[in-house]
Motif scaffolding. Sequence first.
Motif, mmCIF file in Angstrom:
data_model
loop_
_atom_site.group_PDB
_atom_site.id
_atom_site.type_symbol
_atom_site.label_atom_id
_atom_site.label_comp_id
_atom_site.label_asym_id
_atom_site.label_seq_id
_atom_site.Cartn_x
_atom_site.Cartn_y
_atom_site.Cartn_z
ATOM 1 N N ASP A 32 0.851 -1.184 0.000
ATOM 2 C CA ASP A 32 0.000 0.000 0.000
ATOM 3 C C ASP A 32 0.888 1.235 0.000
ATOM 4 O OD1 ASP A 32 0.913 0.279 2.636
ATOM 5 O OD2 ASP A 32 -0.838 -0.739 3.447
ATOM 6 N N LYS A 33 0.272 2.406 -0.050
ATOM 7 C CA LYS A 33 1.087 3.621 -0.173
ATOM 8 C C LYS A 33 1.929 3.887 1.065
ATOM 9 C CE LYS A 33 -2.722 6.788 1.002
ATOM 10 N NZ LYS A 33 -3.530 7.920 0.476
ATOM 11 N N SER A 34 1.491 3.388 2.223
ATOM 12 C CA SER A 34 2.270 3.594 3.443
ATOM 13 C C SER A 34 3.563 2.789 3.441
ATOM 14 C CB SER A 34 1.437 3.230 4.683
ATOM 15 O OG SER A 34 1.201 1.833 4.737
ATOM 16 N N SER A 35 3.626 1.766 2.600
ATOM 17 C CA SER A 35 4.832 0.938 2.549
ATOM 18 C C SER A 35 5.726 1.268 1.352
ATOM 19 C CB SER A 35 4.453 -0.553 2.529
ATOM 20 O OG SER A 35 3.572 -0.856 1.477
ATOM 21 N N VAL A 36 5.392 2.310 0.607
ATOM 22 C CA VAL A 36 6.267 2.790 -0.470
ATOM 23 C C VAL A 36 7.408 3.573 0.170
ATOM 24 C CG1 VAL A 36 6.437 4.248 -2.524
ATOM 25 C CG2 VAL A 36 4.380 2.888 -2.132
ATOM 26 N N SER A 37 8.623 3.314 -0.241
ATOM 27 C CA SER A 37 9.781 3.982 0.356
ATOM 28 C C SER A 37 9.743 5.487 0.077
ATOM 29 C CB SER A 37 11.078 3.397 -0.191
ATOM 30 O OG SER A 37 11.271 3.762 -1.547
ATOM 31 N N GLN A 38 10.305 6.249 1.003
ATOM 32 C CA GLN A 38 10.362 7.700 0.825
ATOM 33 C C GLN A 38 11.196 8.051 -0.391
ATOM 34 O OE1 GLN A 38 8.543 9.890 2.715
ATOM 35 N NE2 GLN A 38 9.148 11.308 1.069
ATOM 36 N N GLU A 39 12.208 7.258 -0.663
ATOM 37 C CA GLU A 39 13.044 7.484 -1.842
ATOM 38 C C GLU A 39 12.220 7.395 -3.118
ATOM 39 O OE1 GLU A 39 17.030 5.594 -4.021
ATOM 40 O OE2 GLU A 39 16.213 4.668 -2.211
ATOM 41 N N THR A 40 11.318 6.388 -3.183
ATOM 42 C CA THR A 40 10.456 6.244 -4.355
ATOM 43 C C THR A 40 9.482 7.408 -4.460
ATOM 44 O OG1 THR A 40 10.607 3.835 -4.272
ATOM 45 C CG2 THR A 40 8.745 4.768 -5.479
#
Length: 276
Positions: free
Chosen positions: A190-198
């Motif tokens: 989900d969007k909460s598990s997308v890395s900040q770098e991405t």
Amino acid sequence: MAITAQDVKKLRDLTNAGMMDCKKALTEANGDFDRARDILRERGQLVAAKRADREAKDGVAIAKVSEDGKHAAAIILNAETDFVAANDKFLTLAASILDLAISAKPADLEALKALELNGHTVAENVNELTGVIGEKIDLSAYQQIDAESIACYVHNKKIAAVVGFNEAIDAEAGKKVAMQVATMAPVAIDKSSVSQETIDHELEVGKEMARNEGKPENMLEKIAQGRLAKFFKESTLMEQAFFAGDGDESKLSVGQYLASVSKTVKPVAMIRLSLA
């Protein structure tokens, strides 16, 4: 000493090497089977070294769930051609490595390669088969997950997808979600598990695209945020349109579909290994 046909057959049965290779190894080893096997292995490593610069883009991507349903692993064993990828010896080695990964739960790929299989390390087994087949073989990927419930889907041994859930899930529903992962290649659950770098990268790309389109500078951030929302919808598992759904299910997102199965079930881990 004289090398008999029975000796050659015995060594062939032990190593799967060619008859002439077995005869030459036995002759060089003066009939010592252990030394002859080592010679064949050494020659296998030599073949592997000679073919190290070759590309092994074919092979198999496979996955399996443990008997208790709470652990799973996936591997990629590469070969140079689809012909070798369908070879019985190649497929047997791949299955043996995957079974070992399931039982031993090595921490990473290098740890898996160092495990013992058939009296030698996994890496040595791979090199030995390279020598037998004469084509570069490479164990290139390994991942594992633990979860309360796990679903697995393998597409033509070219894509292996595994999804772990926080609780038991209907087998067919779990398989559909694993098929979603295989087909749509989400980058995160989900969007909460997308890395900040991405996220930072997508925002920068969005701003640059808007700038190239001639949008005013004071609008770039808003436009980029809109494109980021679209990225989340297209690229995260829970927000993706439910590709594997039938009938009305196809109108749902994966998250909506799972909510229709159970109000509390949710994916907590996933693996996707692909030859492409």
